[in-house]
Enzyme design. Structure first.
Site, PDB file in Angstrom:
ATOM      1  N   ASP A 175       0.913  -0.975   0.129  1.00 39.03           N
ATOM      2  CA  ASP A 175       0.048   0.133   0.043  1.00 39.03           C
ATOM      3  C   ASP A 175       0.809   1.221  -0.091  1.00 39.03           C
ATOM      4  O   ASP A 175       2.119   1.140   0.541  1.00 39.03           O
ATOM      5  CB  ASP A 175      -0.956  -0.007   1.234  1.00 39.03           C
ATOM      6  CG  ASP A 175      -0.173  -0.181   2.607  1.00 39.03           C
ATOM      7  OD1 ASP A 175       0.524  -0.774   2.653  1.00 39.03           O
ATOM      8  OD2 ASP A 175      -0.522   0.867   3.388  1.00 39.03           O
ATOM      9  N   GLU A 208      -0.196  -0.926   5.697  1.00 37.93           N
ATOM     10  CA  GLU A 208       0.952  -0.377   6.766  1.00 37.93           C
ATOM     11  C   GLU A 208       0.627   0.862   6.895  1.00 37.93           C
ATOM     12  O   GLU A 208       1.043   1.467   8.146  1.00 37.93           O
ATOM     13  CB  GLU A 208       2.412  -0.656   6.168  1.00 37.93           C
ATOM     14  CG  GLU A 208       3.430  -0.478   6.924  1.00 37.93           C
ATOM     15  CD  GLU A 208       3.799   0.822   7.183  1.00 37.93           C
ATOM     16  OE1 GLU A 208       4.590   1.412   8.063  1.00 37.93           O
ATOM     17  OE2 GLU A 208       3.733   1.718   6.101  1.00 37.93           O
TER      18      GLU A 208
END
Length: 468
Positions: free
Chosen positions: A89, A153
């Site tokens: 991400d 994250e």
């Protein structure tokens, strides 16, 4: 047996292929989006995860998809010794890109530009190629290494919570999501969410609204406000004064009596707020310098300026400044704020050294905010993380780093929390060399191609050293 020559030869031969695989992933906008069925963080993260797993499977690894939260690739079917924990991400693209569009990665002057090239798709692919090198070179291992690819994250790591609710952590874990040499200390974190309510006022000149910030962990490079009843000459004159003291510029749109003000500074990661120029704190200072009518709303804005003054990145005014020898100073970034006629909501991000705890940070700042009419909602904070720098694991990482770079290895502390923060024996290891400012979370993010290549070599050697 020493495999350095073979590892270096493999990586050098596959350099262009590795960069193209990184570009494949970086062309996908994998910013977190709302949940849709089967895609916990939206379409982009789903697409990036499945592209990476397809890539890993194509190189002969056994893959597993944990309900599109996390994907894994295993080097062999032996007992797990080492986990490499990376993420796919990204933070929002933001504005100000010059070298390329955020999701059109390109190599210029030895640098690979694009969102995710450094954080963390580039390092993830470097780790995949390290595993590929060990596999295709036929280097014998007695233990397994697993590459773990997460997708949340940047927004709380709920993906890893999901994964570790189903799997045990390996005896050793490193995350290539920072920089070399080894980060064995991660500061604690207080992501402070606060609010205030007040009686609306129709008196003019007045502040209509404020909107600033994109993520809690990003120092805002842009912030906007709308005012009513202040002439352009006054707005511009005040702007010159504030810009001279802050380095943040101001622009204006609209026609009297309603004008939008845009403050333009420089974004940065919230763990290093001193490296940016916070547009939000400068904008609030600017607003208090305007001849706006006194009201409860402006009292609240003034309280924010007192608690989070522009340039105070250590929490001194908030009453929580502290430091220790191992982990350094506390940092604080005022990162998000919305103000309306009768309420405000905001977020600050504080990274707290080993000496911090809930008494001297959380309870202290809550008390100081309450005294100014602001309610801090938090009841807990994330404690600091520390792994013994003299352990076999950490010593091995440092030795391999020194061998491949010729640089001195050492243990470091960071305010930027990583995936390993809650793992018993987890450290951050790579993938940028010391001194490289890769604009992480900012415009024109890049990874140095040679650093990605040497990272892959280092990771391969670490696998051999720890899993043979």
């Amino acid at each position: 047996m020493d495999y350095r020559k073979e590892i270096e030869g493999f990586m050098d031969a596959h350099r262009d292929e590795m960069i193209e695989d990184i570009c494949t992933l970086c062309r996908i906008n994998s910013e977190k989006k709302p949940y849709v069925e089967g895609k916990p963080y939206g379409e982009g993260t789903f697409e990036a995860l499945n592209a990476a797993l397809t890539m890993a499977e194509g190189y002969g690894f056994s893959i597993n998809n944990y309900d599109n939260y996390v994907g894994t690739a295993d080097l062999n079917d032996k007992e797990r010794q080492l986990d490499i924990l990376a993420h796919l991400d990204v933070v929002p693209a933001g504005e100000g890109w010059v070298e390329t569009a955020p999701f059109e990665p390109v190599v210029k002057d030895g640098k690979l530009y694009g969102r995710g090239t450094a954080d963390d798709k580039g390092p993830a692919v470097a780790a995949l190629y390290a595993m590929r090198a060990v596999k295709e070179l036929g280097i014998p291992l007695s233990k397994n290494v697993r590459l773990i690819l997460g997708t949340d994250e940047e927004c709380g790591s709920s993906d890893i919570e999901y994964y570790y609710g189903r799997e045990k952590e390996a005896p050793m874990t490193f995350s290539p999501d920072a920089e070399f040499p080894v980060i064995n200390i991660e500061k604690g974190r207080l992501e402070g969410h606060f609010n205030a309510s007040f009686q609306a006022s129709e008196a003019v000149p007045r502040l209509v609204k404020v909107e600033a910030g994109i993520k809690a962990n990003v120092v805002p490079g842009k912030a906007k406000a709308v005012v009513e009843g202040v002439d352009l000459a006054t707005l511009e004159g005040t702007a010159r004064e504030v810009e001279a003291g802050t380095g943040v510029s101001f622009g204006f749109e609209g026609n009297f009596p309603v004008i939008q003000i845009t403050a333009q500074g420089d974004g940065a990661h919230a763990s290093t707020p001193q490296e940016g120029r916070n547009a939000l704190t400068a904008l609030l200072l600017y607003l208090t310098r305007l001849p706006l009518a006194q009201c409860p709303q402006m009292d609240a804005v003034g309280a924010l300026v007192e608690l989070f003054p522009h340039g105070d990145t250590c929490g001194k005014a908030a009453g929580i400044a502290m430091e220790d020898e191992l982990s350094g100073s506390l940092t604080l970034a005022f990162s998000m704020l919305t103000v309306s006629s009768d309420s405000l909501e905001g977020v600050f991000d504080s990274r707290c050294p080993i000496c911090s705890n809930e008494d001297n940070v959380l309870k202290a700042v809550k008390k100081n905010m309450a005294a100014k009419g602001l309610t801090l909602e938090n009841e807990t904070m994330v404690p600091p993380h520390h792994v013994d720098g003299n352990s076999h694991f950490v010593r091995t990482l440092l030795a391999v780093y020194e061998e491949y770079t010729g640089l001195k290895g050492s243990c470091e502390s960071t305010g930027g929390g990583t995936y390993v923060h809650h793992l018993e024996n987890g450290v951050a290891f790579g993938a940028a060399l010391p001194g490289t400012d890769n604009h992480m979370h900012g415009a024109d993010e890049f990874a140095v191609v040679d650093e990605l290549l040497v990272s892959a070599k280092i990771f391969a050697q670490v696998i051999v050293e720890l899993c043979s």
